[in-house]
Design an enzyme around this catalytic site. Structure first.
Site, PDB file in Angstrom:
ATOM      1  N   LYS A 197       0.825  -1.211   0.000  1.00  0.00           N
ATOM      2  CA  LYS A 197       0.000   0.000   0.000  1.00  0.00           C
ATOM      3  C   LYS A 197       0.858   1.260   0.000  1.00  0.00           C
ATOM      4  O   LYS A 197       0.671   2.154  -0.831  1.00  0.00           O
ATOM      5  CB  LYS A 197      -0.913   0.019   1.241  1.00  0.00           C
ATOM      6  CG  LYS A 197      -1.524   1.384   1.542  1.00  0.00           C
ATOM      7  CD  LYS A 197      -2.429   1.357   2.742  1.00  0.00           C
ATOM      8  CE  LYS A 197      -1.908   1.915   4.024  1.00  0.00           C
ATOM      9  NZ  LYS A 197      -1.716   3.353   4.139  1.00  0.00           N
ATOM     10  N   ASN A 198       1.804   1.337   0.939  1.00  0.00           N
ATOM     11  CA  ASN A 198       2.520   2.602   1.102  1.00  0.00           C
ATOM     12  C   ASN A 198       3.529   2.868  -0.012  1.00  0.00           C
ATOM     13  O   ASN A 198       4.012   3.993  -0.144  1.00  0.00           O
ATOM     14  CB  ASN A 198       3.146   2.695   2.500  1.00  0.00           C
ATOM     15  CG  ASN A 198       2.060   2.890   3.561  1.00  0.00           C
ATOM     16  OD1 ASN A 198       0.913   3.227   3.233  1.00  0.00           O
ATOM     17  ND2 ASN A 198       2.399   2.660   4.819  1.00  0.00           N
ATOM     18  N   ARG A 208      -4.237  10.209   3.310  1.00  0.00           N
ATOM     19  CA  ARG A 208      -2.997  10.801   3.778  1.00  0.00           C
ATOM     20  C   ARG A 208      -2.024  11.021   2.614  1.00  0.00           C
ATOM     21  O   ARG A 208      -1.357  12.037   2.505  1.00  0.00           O
ATOM     22  CB  ARG A 208      -2.369   9.846   4.808  1.00  0.00           C
ATOM     23  CG  ARG A 208      -1.086  10.339   5.412  1.00  0.00           C
ATOM     24  CD  ARG A 208      -1.363  11.443   6.393  1.00  0.00           C
ATOM     25  NE  ARG A 208      -0.145  12.079   6.842  1.00  0.00           N
ATOM     26  CZ  ARG A 208      -0.125  13.254   7.436  1.00  0.00           C
ATOM     27  NH1 ARG A 208      -1.233  13.916   7.653  1.00  0.00           N
ATOM     28  NH2 ARG A 208       1.000  13.785   7.825  1.00  0.00           N
ATOM     29  N   CYS A 236      -5.255   8.528   9.451  1.00  0.00           N
ATOM     30  CA  CYS A 236      -5.648   7.880  10.700  1.00  0.00           C
ATOM     31  C   CYS A 236      -5.293   8.826  11.826  1.00  0.00           C
ATOM     32  O   CYS A 236      -4.277   9.523  11.750  1.00  0.00           O
ATOM     33  CB  CYS A 236      -4.850   6.591  10.904  1.00  0.00           C
ATOM     34  SG  CYS A 236      -5.366   5.231   9.857  1.00  0.00           S
ATOM     35  N   ARG A 288       0.013  15.121  12.986  1.00  0.00           N
ATOM     36  CA  ARG A 288       0.655  14.646  11.756  1.00  0.00           C
ATOM     37  C   ARG A 288       1.082  15.864  10.929  1.00  0.00           C
ATOM     38  O   ARG A 288       0.520  16.138   9.868  1.00  0.00           O
ATOM     39  CB  ARG A 288      -0.288  13.720  10.968  1.00  0.00           C
ATOM     40  CG  ARG A 288      -0.620  12.452  11.727  1.00  0.00           C
ATOM     41  CD  ARG A 288      -1.363  11.417  10.914  1.00  0.00           C
ATOM     42  NE  ARG A 288      -0.494  10.723   9.968  1.00  0.00           N
ATOM     43  CZ  ARG A 288      -0.880   9.635   9.288  1.00  0.00           C
ATOM     44  NH1 ARG A 288      -2.076   9.133   9.448  1.00  0.00           N
ATOM     45  NH2 ARG A 288      -0.051   9.046   8.444  1.00  0.00           N
ATOM     46  N   PRO A 289       2.097  16.593  11.419  1.00  0.00           N
ATOM     47  CA  PRO A 289       2.515  17.796  10.694  1.00  0.00           C
ATOM     48  C   PRO A 289       3.210  17.459   9.381  1.00  0.00           C
ATOM     49  O   PRO A 289       3.632  16.318   9.173  1.00  0.00           O
ATOM     50  CB  PRO A 289       3.508  18.454  11.663  1.00  0.00           C
ATOM     51  CG  PRO A 289       4.010  17.370  12.528  1.00  0.00           C
ATOM     52  CD  PRO A 289       2.930  16.330  12.613  1.00  0.00           C
ATOM     53  N   ILE A 290       3.320  18.468   8.487  1.00  0.00           N
ATOM     54  CA  ILE A 290       4.039  18.249   7.224  1.00  0.00           C
ATOM     55  C   ILE A 290       5.166  19.271   7.071  1.00  0.00           C
ATOM     56  O   ILE A 290       5.573  19.612   5.961  1.00  0.00           O
ATOM     57  CB  ILE A 290       3.089  18.278   6.003  1.00  0.00           C
ATOM     58  CG1 ILE A 290       2.297  19.587   5.955  1.00  0.00           C
ATOM     59  CG2 ILE A 290       2.148  17.090   5.991  1.00  0.00           C
ATOM     60  CD1 ILE A 290       1.717  19.866   4.573  1.00  0.00           C
ATOM     61  N   ASP A 291       5.657  19.781   8.228  1.00  0.00           N
ATOM     62  CA  ASP A 291       6.689  20.817   8.171  1.00  0.00           C
ATOM     63  C   ASP A 291       7.958  20.346   7.451  1.00  0.00           C
ATOM     64  O   ASP A 291       8.622  21.139   6.781  1.00  0.00           O
ATOM     65  CB  ASP A 291       7.029  21.295   9.593  1.00  0.00           C
ATOM     66  CG  ASP A 291       7.445  20.153  10.494  1.00  0.00           C
ATOM     67  OD1 ASP A 291       6.644  19.205  10.661  1.00  0.00           O
ATOM     68  OD2 ASP A 291       8.565  20.165  11.019  1.00  0.00           O
ATOM     69  N   GLN A 292       8.291  19.057   7.538  1.00  0.00           N
ATOM     70  CA  GLN A 292       9.526  18.583   6.896  1.00  0.00           C
ATOM     71  C   GLN A 292       9.365  18.516   5.377  1.00  0.00           C
ATOM     72  O   GLN A 292      10.323  18.710   4.637  1.00  0.00           O
ATOM     73  CB  GLN A 292       9.941  17.221   7.457  1.00  0.00           C
ATOM     74  CG  GLN A 292      10.232  17.240   8.952  1.00  0.00           C
ATOM     75  CD  GLN A 292      11.330  18.238   9.312  1.00  0.00           C
ATOM     76  OE1 GLN A 292      12.428  18.209   8.763  1.00  0.00           O
ATOM     77  NE2 GLN A 292      11.017  19.145  10.239  1.00  0.00           N
ATOM     78  N   ASP A 306       3.566   0.395  12.143  1.00  0.00           N
ATOM     79  CA  ASP A 306       2.341  -0.104  11.510  1.00  0.00           C
ATOM     80  C   ASP A 306       2.030  -1.555  11.895  1.00  0.00           C
ATOM     81  O   ASP A 306       1.007  -2.098  11.486  1.00  0.00           O
ATOM     82  CB  ASP A 306       2.429   0.036   9.979  1.00  0.00           C
ATOM     83  CG  ASP A 306       2.467   1.501   9.558  1.00  0.00           C
ATOM     84  OD1 ASP A 306       2.145   2.371  10.382  1.00  0.00           O
ATOM     85  OD2 ASP A 306       2.841   1.775   8.403  1.00  0.00           O
ATOM     86  N   ARG A 309      -9.186   0.036   3.522  1.00  0.00           N
ATOM     87  CA  ARG A 309      -8.263   0.996   2.937  1.00  0.00           C
ATOM     88  C   ARG A 309      -6.912   0.357   2.642  1.00  0.00           C
ATOM     89  O   ARG A 309      -6.193   0.803   1.755  1.00  0.00           O
ATOM     90  CB  ARG A 309      -8.014   2.165   3.898  1.00  0.00           C
ATOM     91  CG  ARG A 309      -9.124   3.172   3.972  1.00  0.00           C
ATOM     92  CD  ARG A 309      -8.660   4.368   4.787  1.00  0.00           C
ATOM     93  NE  ARG A 309      -7.217   4.438   4.712  1.00  0.00           N
ATOM     94  CZ  ARG A 309      -6.399   4.280   5.736  1.00  0.00           C
ATOM     95  NH1 ARG A 309      -6.848   4.102   6.940  1.00  0.00           N
ATOM     96  NH2 ARG A 309      -5.102   4.333   5.563  1.00  0.00           N
TER      97      ARG A 309
END
Ligand code: EPU
Length: 432
Positions: free
Chosen positions: A22-23, A93, A117, A122-126, A308, A400
């Site tokens: 999936k990922n 996501r 989830c 769940r930041p996206i600063d990076q 996970d 999912r």
């Protein structure tokens, strides 16, 4: 409302075929946006996250043709739109990979802030730091990530040191850098198998990416990527989930179409718990006949024990002799499944990122909730080992990420089925 009904107590016997990862799929499919020509992608898992990301690509103007059950042809030669629809993008996501892919190809992207989830912040600063280092300007406005480079330019190679090991940021920066001008270097990069898979996909289409799978990745931007054929790796977490199911329910099953090396971290823990794991070329044979031993687990970025798999192994440890300690090292809040396991008789105390599990003699079936994708898988595992009937709701979370879970488990002797019950409560269409 659809639920899973599991009658526990059957040991598992037979073989289970693992689907594509999936990922990896949710990053490789958006990566087709960078390619001028047709990408044939094989070993695609049939799960709702993949359906969604393919739908988003089609809405952007990609031509998507189903070749067979696990293969699609994607042609992004004629993309008409660079803005992802809010209602679609926020459901998943992995929609953040569309920022890297659209920026890399067109220098402009508008993508909804991703859902996901509920695992804590769940930041996206990076991700944003990475695009900034390549000359991209990123703002969040009205729930959308708006990213662009100066008119008439494209992303430029840059040096990015990730403050935190992030799978998503590593892959997103790779996507942005593949067609950038010059060399991008990612330091403190994540090393998960799907990162290597994305690099292999891009390289097979003509990119120049080196070092994927180590903590320094160098991407030399190229002018153009051309079409080709690529097969996605097997899903490490799906395989680990069925290995944990055999550990909990007992029996012997061959988990086929895997890369055993990717499972080392999971196999080692199961062996410590008294489960036999025999590695073959592209399969692992898992057998549990005796009692389960306690074990301590700390989740970490790859090659550490995967977060996970935390809830699935937590379900197994509920039945181990003695006291086990789990430390969650990646997410702030990944213990929401614990309350559900308690309904089944588990003895678990949680303090912050640490869960202490006292093994019990048996679990008993109960109505439980799939709080998120992996929590849902943990409920299935607990249900297979429990005495009596477990009914699991909100199974859209499980669907999912797991292709044909019910069919795969029923084929090895599990008593599991999908049932329809009156719609007494509307499940929220939560996302990850
Ligand atoms: N983080 C930041 N800033 C960022 C990005 C991440 O602080 O800009 C933090 C996160 O809050 C977290 C840690 O870094 O504490 C790791 O997050 P990462 O970015 O690695 O996670 P992700 O890319 O959002 C992917 C998987 C998750 C999996 C994690 C860790 C996808 C679509 N999701 O998420 O998978 O748990 O990597 O391996 O690939 C799942 O499949 O069930 C799932 C949740």
């Amino acid at each position: 409302m659809k639920k899973y009904q599991v009658r526990g107590g059957n040991p598992l016997h037979g073989s289970i075929e693992i689907s594509g990862a999936k990922n990896a799929a949710v990053a490789i499919i958006p990566a087709a946006l960078l390619v001028d020509g047709v990408c044939r992608i094989e070993n695609i898992p049939q799960i709702s996250d993949v359906t969604l990301i393919l739908q988003i690509l089609q809405e952007l103007g990609a031509q998507v043709k189903t070749v067979n059950r696990t293969t699609v042809d994607i042609d992004c030669s004629h993309i008409v739109n660079r803005q992802v629809a809010y209602e679609l993008g926020r459901k998943i996501r992995a929609s953040y990979y569309l920022v890297g892919a659209l920026m890399g190809r067109f220098g402009w992207a508008e993508v909804p802030m991703p859902g996901g989830c509920d695992l804590g912040g769940r930041p996206i600063d990076q991700h944003i730091k990475g695009f900034a280092a390549m000359g991209g300007k990123v703002d969040v406005q009205g729930g959308m990530i708006c990213a662009q480079v100066a008119e008439g330019t494209r992303l430029k190679g840059g040096q990015v040191y990730l403050d935190i090991v992030s799978v998503g940021a590593t892959m997103n920066i790779m996507l942005g850098a593949a067609l950038a001008e010059g060399m991008t270097v990612i330091e403190n990069a994540a090393k998960e198998p799907h990162i290597v898979d994305l690099a292999n996909f891009l390289n097979s289409m003509g990119a120049d990416i080196r070092g994927a799978g180590t903590d320094v990745i160098k991407i030399h931007g190229v002018d153009r990527l051309r079409g080709g054929t690529y097969s996605i790796i097997p899903d490490q977490i799906e395989a680990g989930t069925y290995m944990a199911a055999v550990a909990a329910a007992g029996g012997e099953a061959l988990i086929k179409n895997v890369i055993p090396k990717h499972l080392d971290c999971i196999s080692a823990k199961l062996v410590e718990m008294g489960v036999d794991v025999e590695e073959q070329d592209d399969a692992v044979l898992v057998r549990r006949t005796g009692p389960l031993n306690k074990a301590n687990i700390k989740t970490m970025p790859y090659p550490g024990f995967p977060t996970d798999m935390q809830s699935q192994i937590g379900a197994v440890l509920c039945l181990a002799q003695g006291t086990s300690v789990i430390t969650e090292g990646v997410w702030d809040n990944r213990y929401r499944y614990v309350d559900e396991l308690r309904r089944m008789g588990a003895s678990i105390q949680v303090d912050g990122k640490v869960a202490v599990i006292e093994g019990v003699e048996k679990l008993t079936g109960a109505p439980v909730h799939a709080c998120d994708l992996r929590a849902g898988a943990a409920m299935v595992i607990a249900g297979l080992a429990a005495e009596g009937v477990t009914e699991i709701d909100s199974i859209h979370h499980i669907e999912r990420g797991y292709e044909n879970l019910v069919e795969k488990l029923a084929a090895v002797g599990a008593d599991i089925r999908v049932i329809e019950t009156p719609d007494e409560e509307k499940a929220q269409p939560q996302v990850s």
